[in-house]
Design an enzyme around this catalytic site. Structure first.
Site, short mmCIF file in Angstrom:
data_model
loop_
_atom_site.label_atom_id
_atom_site.label_comp_id
_atom_site.label_asym_id
_atom_site.label_seq_id
_atom_site.Cartn_x
_atom_site.Cartn_y
_atom_site.Cartn_z
N HIS A 10 1.16 -13.22 -11.95
CA HIS A 10 1.99 -14.27 -12.57
C HIS A 10 3.46 -13.87 -12.63
CE1 HIS A 10 -1.87 -15.45 -14.57
NE2 HIS A 10 -1.40 -16.64 -14.30
N HIS A 45 3.23 -10.00 -11.93
CA HIS A 45 2.38 -9.08 -12.71
C HIS A 45 0.95 -9.59 -12.77
CE1 HIS A 45 0.50 -7.88 -16.59
NE2 HIS A 45 0.69 -6.72 -16.01
N ASP A 47 4.95 -12.28 -28.34
CA ASP A 47 3.84 -11.35 -28.10
C ASP A 47 2.65 -12.14 -27.59
OD1 ASP A 47 4.38 -9.09 -30.97
OD2 ASP A 47 5.36 -9.22 -29.00
N ARG A 50 -6.39 -11.21 -13.89
CA ARG A 50 -5.41 -12.17 -14.40
C ARG A 50 -4.10 -11.94 -13.67
NH1 ARG A 50 -6.72 -14.44 -19.69
NH2 ARG A 50 -8.76 -13.66 -20.42
N TYR A 56 0.86 -7.93 -24.69
CA TYR A 56 2.15 -7.71 -24.02
C TYR A 56 3.26 -8.55 -24.63
CZ TYR A 56 0.32 -11.53 -21.14
OH TYR A 56 -0.23 -12.70 -20.69
N ARG A 84 -8.01 11.15 -39.95
CA ARG A 84 -8.32 9.72 -40.18
C ARG A 84 -8.37 8.95 -38.86
NH1 ARG A 84 -3.22 8.52 -43.73
NH2 ARG A 84 -2.44 9.75 -41.98
C1 LIG Z 1 0.87 -17.05 -20.60
C2 LIG Z 1 0.63 -18.07 -21.66
C3 LIG Z 1 -0.46 -18.92 -21.62
N1 LIG Z 1 -0.64 -19.84 -22.60
C4 LIG Z 1 -1.83 -20.71 -22.54
C5 LIG Z 1 -1.92 -21.51 -21.25
C6 LIG Z 1 -3.39 -21.59 -20.96
O1 LIG Z 1 -3.94 -22.73 -21.60
C7 LIG Z 1 -3.98 -20.35 -21.61
C8 LIG Z 1 -4.33 -19.27 -20.61
O2 LIG Z 1 -3.16 -19.06 -19.81
P1 LIG Z 1 -3.28 -18.27 -18.44
O3 LIG Z 1 -4.54 -18.70 -17.73
O4 LIG Z 1 -1.97 -18.39 -17.72
O5 LIG Z 1 -3.45 -16.79 -18.97
P2 LIG Z 1 -3.56 -15.48 -18.02
O6 LIG Z 1 -4.29 -15.78 -16.76
O7 LIG Z 1 -4.06 -14.42 -18.92
O8 LIG Z 1 -2.06 -15.19 -17.60
C9 LIG Z 1 -1.31 -14.19 -18.25
O9 LIG Z 1 -1.73 -12.95 -17.76
C10 LIG Z 1 -0.97 -12.40 -16.66
C11 LIG Z 1 -1.47 -11.02 -16.38
C12 LIG Z 1 0.47 -12.43 -16.94
O10 LIG Z 1 1.23 -11.50 -16.64
C13 LIG Z 1 1.02 -13.68 -17.43
O11 LIG Z 1 2.14 -13.41 -18.28
C14 LIG Z 1 0.13 -14.60 -18.15
O12 LIG Z 1 0.26 -15.82 -17.46
O13 LIG Z 1 -2.98 -19.86 -22.53
C15 LIG Z 1 0.22 -19.97 -23.67
O14 LIG Z 1 0.04 -20.83 -24.55
N2 LIG Z 1 1.32 -19.15 -23.72
C16 LIG Z 1 1.56 -18.21 -22.76
O15 LIG Z 1 2.57 -17.46 -22.87
#
Ligand SMILES: Cc1cn([C@H]2C[C@H](O)[C@@H](COP(=O)(O)OP(=O)(O)O[C@H]3O[C@H](C)C(=O)[C@H](O)[C@H]3O)O2)c(=O)[nH]c1=O
Length: 184
Positions: free
Chosen positions: A62, A119, A47, A59, A132, A23
């Protein structure tokens, strides 16, 4: 569940068991009792799930500053990434060093990035979905970053920096030598 160390103390590769049959497959991707038994007493409270449409999306790098620092467990639901963790613990013998490894829906590997590390990842396929778990809640006031293209880090991203697509905000983050919110 296989747990492997990396060159950075605390950063671990976790590979859950996958049961395949005609499956498809079944896998327990996270089991608290197995983590406790493996001496990994983390408690995840949130999550996260991101989709990156293009190849070469970066990305990160952070981290969240105290008291909202996060341990992270990263895995790929669809596609492939080069996942990177950078040691930003000021007193660490591997301060400024990083590990970079491929996580994919094929190799089923997860990366545990504890508090004390920045990260980030670069997508290696279109429409890559990353999932994650984190051990502390999102706190915009504590959202920090490290320039992914800091030459002092020596990260060999899979694409020329001029070709990657990074969040404009991330581009304004400091180099390691200028980083203020580090860990001890
Ligand atoms: C991280 C996060 C973001 N947001 C909102 C804030 C922004 O409006 C939107 C995008 O956030 P950001 O541009 O920070 O997302 P990434 O660039 O993917 O960052 C993430 O990806 C890298 C690889 C990481 O390791 C970080 O944990 C995480 O910051 O989601 C939320 O509402 N909750 C959250 O926990």
């Amino acid at each position: 569940m296989i747990v492997e160390d990396t060159a950075l103390d605390g950063v671990k590769i976790i590979t859950p068991k996958k049961f395949g049959d005609e499956r498809g497959f079944f896998s327990e991707t996270y089991t608290q009792s197995k983590w406790d038994a493996a001496g990994l007493p983390f408690r995840f409270v949130q999550d996260n799930h991101s989709l990156s449409a293009a190849i070469g999306v970066i990305r990160g790098l952070h981290f969240q500053s105290a008291p909202f620092a996060q341990d992270k467990l990263i895995r790929v639901l669809r596609g492939r990434i080069l996942d990177v963790a950078v040691d930003i613990r000021r007193s660490s013998k591997t301060f400024g060093k990083h590990v970079a490894l491929e996580l994919s829906s094929d190799n089923w590997r997860q990366l545990l990035v504890p508090i004390g590390f920045a990260h980030g990842f670069c997508t290696l396929e279109p429409n890559t979905e990353v999932f994650y778990k984190v051990t502390n809640y999102y706190s915009p006031q504590n959202d920090r970053g490290l320039a992914f293209d800091d030459p002092d880090l020596g990260i060999e991203w899979p694409f020329p920096i001029s070709d990657v697509q990074a969040n404009a905000r991330d581009r304004s983050w400091p180099r390691l030598r200028d980083l203020v919110d580090m860990f001890e």
